[in-house]
Design a protein around this motif. Structure first.
Motif, short mmCIF file in Angstrom:
data_model
loop_
_atom_site.label_atom_id
_atom_site.label_comp_id
_atom_site.label_asym_id
_atom_site.label_seq_id
_atom_site.Cartn_x
_atom_site.Cartn_y
_atom_site.Cartn_z
N GLY A 101 0.81 -1.21 0.00
CA GLY A 101 0.00 0.00 0.00
C GLY A 101 0.84 1.26 0.00
N LYS A 102 1.85 1.30 0.86
CA LYS A 102 2.66 2.52 0.96
C LYS A 102 3.62 2.67 -0.20
CE LYS A 102 5.88 5.06 3.87
NZ LYS A 102 6.76 5.38 2.72
N MET A 103 4.56 1.71 -0.32
CA MET A 103 5.54 1.78 -1.41
C MET A 103 4.87 1.65 -2.78
SD MET A 103 8.75 -0.55 -0.23
CE MET A 103 9.63 -0.31 1.31
N GLY A 104 3.97 0.65 -2.87
CA GLY A 104 3.37 0.35 -4.16
C GLY A 104 2.59 1.53 -4.72
N SER A 105 1.78 2.17 -3.89
CA SER A 105 1.01 3.33 -4.35
C SER A 105 1.93 4.47 -4.76
CB SER A 105 0.05 3.79 -3.25
OG SER A 105 -0.88 2.78 -2.96
N PHE A 106 3.00 4.66 -3.99
CA PHE A 106 3.96 5.72 -4.31
C PHE A 106 4.63 5.47 -5.66
CE2 PHE A 106 8.43 7.13 -4.24
CZ PHE A 106 8.24 8.50 -4.16
N ILE A 107 5.08 4.22 -5.87
CA ILE A 107 5.76 3.87 -7.12
C ILE A 107 4.82 4.01 -8.30
CG2 ILE A 107 6.82 1.97 -8.41
CD1 ILE A 107 7.96 0.99 -5.71
N THR A 108 3.62 3.45 -8.18
CA THR A 108 2.66 3.50 -9.29
C THR A 108 2.27 4.93 -9.63
OG1 THR A 108 1.77 1.34 -8.65
CG2 THR A 108 0.44 2.67 -10.13
N SER A 109 1.97 5.71 -8.61
CA SER A 109 1.54 7.09 -8.86
C SER A 109 2.66 7.94 -9.44
CB SER A 109 0.99 7.72 -7.58
OG SER A 109 1.99 7.76 -6.57
N LYS A 138 14.83 1.12 -8.29
CA LYS A 138 13.91 0.63 -7.26
C LYS A 138 14.25 -0.80 -6.88
CE LYS A 138 10.11 3.65 -8.72
NZ LYS A 138 10.99 4.58 -9.43
N ILE A 139 14.61 -1.62 -7.86
CA ILE A 139 15.00 -3.00 -7.56
C ILE A 139 16.25 -3.03 -6.68
CG2 ILE A 139 15.89 -5.14 -8.60
CD1 ILE A 139 14.09 -4.59 -11.01
N ILE A 140 17.24 -2.22 -7.02
CA ILE A 140 18.48 -2.17 -6.23
C ILE A 140 18.20 -1.64 -4.83
CG2 ILE A 140 20.81 -1.20 -6.08
CD1 ILE A 140 20.41 -3.31 -8.29
N ALA A 141 17.39 -0.59 -4.73
CA ALA A 141 17.06 -0.02 -3.42
C ALA A 141 16.37 -1.04 -2.53
CB ALA A 141 16.19 1.22 -3.58
N LEU A 142 15.48 -1.84 -3.11
CA LEU A 142 14.72 -2.80 -2.31
C LEU A 142 15.51 -4.06 -1.99
CD1 LEU A 142 11.15 -2.29 -3.72
CD2 LEU A 142 11.88 -2.03 -1.37
N LEU A 143 16.75 -4.15 -2.46
CA LEU A 143 17.63 -5.20 -1.94
C LEU A 143 17.94 -4.96 -0.46
CD1 LEU A 143 20.17 -5.68 -4.89
CD2 LEU A 143 18.29 -7.19 -4.22
N LEU A 144 17.70 -3.72 0.00
CA LEU A 144 17.87 -3.39 1.42
C LEU A 144 16.59 -3.65 2.22
CD1 LEU A 144 19.85 -0.02 1.16
CD2 LEU A 144 20.75 -2.29 1.71
N TYR A 145 15.56 -4.12 1.57
CA TYR A 145 14.29 -4.38 2.25
C TYR A 145 14.43 -5.38 3.41
CZ TYR A 145 9.29 -5.37 2.73
OH TYR A 145 8.01 -5.52 3.20
N PRO A 146 15.27 -6.43 3.30
CA PRO A 146 15.46 -7.32 4.46
C PRO A 146 15.94 -6.59 5.71
CG PRO A 146 16.28 -8.39 2.48
CD PRO A 146 15.93 -6.98 2.10
N PHE A 147 16.70 -5.51 5.53
CA PHE A 147 17.12 -4.70 6.67
C PHE A 147 15.90 -4.13 7.40
CE2 PHE A 147 17.86 -0.22 7.95
CZ PHE A 147 18.70 -0.43 9.04
N LEU A 148 14.91 -3.69 6.63
CA LEU A 148 13.67 -3.16 7.20
C LEU A 148 12.91 -4.26 7.95
CD1 LEU A 148 12.54 -0.25 6.92
CD2 LEU A 148 11.07 -1.11 5.09
N ILE A 149 12.87 -5.45 7.36
CA ILE A 149 12.16 -6.56 7.99
C ILE A 149 12.90 -7.04 9.25
CG2 ILE A 149 11.35 -8.93 7.66
CD1 ILE A 149 9.76 -6.71 6.20
#
Length: 249
Positions: A101-109, A138-149
């Protein structure tokens, strides 16, 4: 007819993946784009992830404690149940759906607005691979997503500990003993495998709906809603498949 439409969309999605890695943007430009996406998508999400994780961990702990009303059931199971819930499902899956909802809406919009205002057409005219320029960072940035989790896991268990101890449901020692009981390190591996796959879905499905949308400003909002629905549905389906493959055998 509807099935053919969905199959066509899936085929276009995989063709998009191929195009993303063609004709790479020059590194000095790409580097700045990646830093911007890390700031927008990862750092910008820290606050909401920390808030939700802490309090949902507390809720899981309290609900577990309230269901252990038999005095013969040991209180350390509160810590055990909280750890299992947070690591296995809440942090990697529930947070990813929220991020859809947060990231996805931002990216799409953001990409959809560029499509509406013909900025993507301008990139193509200048000889820039617009998919690489817009989606690859965006793909490279979200390689850091596990850090968030990882932060979500820690704060979820911390919230559970505080709710259980300060709510008078168990002692700190019992909760910690339960959180350490029969710990399987593979559960962490399993959670981060899921997280990386979800990260790629979060980066590409909203980008797909934003990039290929047609219409005006109203359609940007509709595309954001559709991307959230499809990202969430895909995350849930992939979650089932991965869980069956890695934990079901």
């Amino acid at each position: 007819m509807m099935l053919l439409r969905y199959l066509s969309q899936i085929g276009k999605y995989f063709l998009m993946w191929k195009e993303i890695f063609n004709k790479q943007t020059k590194w000095p430009v790409m580097k700045n784009l990646i830093y911007k996406e890390i700031d927008d998508l990862i750092i910008g999400s820290l606050g909401i992830v920390a808030f939700i994780s802490f309090f949902v961990g507390g809720v899981v702990s309290i609900q577990t404690a309230l269901n252990l009303n038999n005095p013969l059931i040991p209180k350390y199971l509160i810590g055990f149940a909280t750890r299992q819930s947070v690591i296995l499902e809440f942090a990697p899956t529930f947070i990813s759906i929220i991020m859809a909802g947060k990231m996805g809406s931002f990216i799409t919009s953001s990409i959809g607005t560029m499509r509406v205002t013909e900025q993507i057409d301008a990139l193509e005219v200048m000889g820039v691979n617009s998919l690489n320029y817009l989606v690859f960072p965006k793909i490279i940035a979200l390689l850091l997503y596990p850090f968030l989790i990882g932060i979500s896991m820690f704060l979820g268990i911390l919230g559970g500990w505080m709710a259980a101890v300060y709510g008078g449901f168990t002692s700190s020692i019992e909760f910690i003993n339960g959180a350490q009981m029969e710990f399987n390190p593979f559960h962490i591996t399993y959670a981060f495998i899921k997280t990386l796959i979800f990260a790629m879905l979060l980066a590409t499905i909203p980008s797909f709906h934003g990039y290929y949308m047609k219409g005006g400003a109203l359609e940007v909002g509709k595309a954001s809603t559709v991307s959230f629905v499809w990202t969430s549905v895909t995350i849930i389906l992939i979650n089932y498949i991965i869980t069956h493959m890695l934990l079901g055998s």
